[in-house]
Design an enzyme around this catalytic site. Structure first.
Site, mmCIF file in Angstrom:
data_model
loop_
_atom_site.group_PDB
_atom_site.id
_atom_site.type_symbol
_atom_site.label_atom_id
_atom_site.label_comp_id
_atom_site.label_asym_id
_atom_site.label_seq_id
_atom_site.Cartn_x
_atom_site.Cartn_y
_atom_site.Cartn_z
ATOM 1 C CG HIS A 35 36.762 48.721 -5.837
ATOM 2 N ND1 HIS A 35 36.489 47.909 -4.759
ATOM 3 C CD2 HIS A 35 36.477 47.987 -6.951
ATOM 4 C CE1 HIS A 35 36.059 46.737 -5.203
ATOM 5 N NE2 HIS A 35 36.047 46.764 -6.520
ATOM 6 C CG ASN B 85 36.617 43.137 -5.886
ATOM 7 O OD1 ASN B 85 36.010 43.769 -5.020
ATOM 8 N ND2 ASN B 85 36.360 43.289 -7.179
ATOM 9 C CB CYS C 66 32.754 47.244 -6.550
ATOM 10 S SG CYS C 66 32.888 45.468 -6.845
#
Length: 323
Positions: free
Chosen positions: A250, A280, A113
């Site tokens: 994020h 996500n 990520c």
């Protein structure tokens, strides 16, 4: 002083939208349960004809168009992804070919990520080192391919997509008032591997494997780690949290985003959050959020922007830039 300035931004999302209501028919969950714990309401899921390469190409073309450039103007492509089309060659090379680009160089970067934040920092080093004048930085993922769709603790969280920016070398005064990337802070700690990982790979099982996560453990570490790199990037860049125009984190979990902003004293009105629409998307989440905020007019030329991410490994990082 040479700075890496953002010249364009773009994004791409799969056609299919999977809502929480649809997910509740697949696993034991509900819209209320998902929204309360994550803030996610829907996510995009790649169809068979949509891959990390095709989504990355679409985002790249959108960023180039936004910058008023063509593939011929690009010297380097850096693709952040944990879901490549093939074990090798690098998916960035496939995107390079799809763009009709047969010069320069391209490579993939894997930091889960945190991948896009890492990739921006690496691209910046190539520009400041004189190896490239213009760099296409892409974050593209098809995490739906590595999800265990019977595991409600993970399959509700992730989605697919891609985002990209074009960075260009520019001569500046070398002050914190410059336009471009002002500072970066990157970290990793492999001791946390088992908290977020994929249980397969070419060298171990010979299979792709599925994503596994200890959600509570990830949440426990997230806010502190994010604060660490944000504080470092701000200090190195000669800025304070109060001076930020936009915080683009994020997009993993709305509770993590809110808690991180609160701990650092960043006003909610300065936080760009797209997790409700995208879920996500790992390395794609930050450039997707940037693309949304630029398109709707929030992020404007001259704004001070901080991007950050944390991912499996653990890896975490932040980049401070003036748009």
């Amino acid at each position: 002083m040479i700075r890496s300035q953002v010249k364009g931004v773009g994004s791409a999302l799969p056609r299919r939208v999977l809502t929480n209501a649809e997910l509740s028919q697949m696993v034991d969950t509900s819209d209320e349960w998902i929204v309360q714990r994550t803030g996610i309401r829907q996510r995009h899921i790649a169809s068979d004809d949509e891959t990390t390469a095709s989504l990355g190409e679409a985002a790249a073309r959108a960023a180039l168009a936004n910058a008023g450039l063509t593939p011929a103007d690009i010297d380097l492509i850096v693709l952040a992804t944990s879901t490549p089309n093939n074990t090798f060659p690098a998916t960035s090379v496939e995107i390079q070919n799809r763009l009709g680009m047969h010069h320069g160089f391209a490579f993939d970067l894997q930091a889960v990520c945190s991948g896009f934040v890492y990739a921006v920092s690496v691209a910046d080093l190539h520009i400041r080192g004189g190896m490239a004048k213009r760099v296409l930085v892409i974050g593209a993922e098809t995490f739906s391919r590595i999800l265990d769709w019977s595991d409600r603790t993970t399959c509700v969280l992730f989605g697919d997509g891609a985002g990209a920016i074009v960075l260009e070398a520019a001569e500046t005064d070398g002050t914190s008032a410059d336009t471009g990337i002002l500072s970066s802070a990157l970290r990793s700690d492999g001791a946390h591997k088992d908290k977020l990982y994929v249980d397969g790979g070419p060298s171990t099982t010979g299979t792709v494997g599925h994503l596994r996560m200890e959600g509570k453990e990830v949440f426990k570490h997230a806010v502190g780690m994010i604060t660490d790199v944000v504080t470092s990037a701000l200090a190195t860049g000669g800025a304070t949290a109060e001076e930020l125009d936009w915080f683009v984190p994020h997009q993993a979990n709305l509770r993590i985003i809110d808690a991180s902003a609160k701990k650092m004293g960043i006003a909610p009105s300065k936080v760009v959050a797209t997790v409700s629409e995208h879920g996500n998307t790992s390395a794609a989440s930050v450039p997707l959020a940037l693309s949304v905020a630029v398109a709707d007019g929030r992020i404007k030329k001259g704004d001070l922007v901080l991007i950050e991410a944390m991912g499996g490994g653990f890896t975490w990082g932040a980049v401070l830039l003036r748009w």
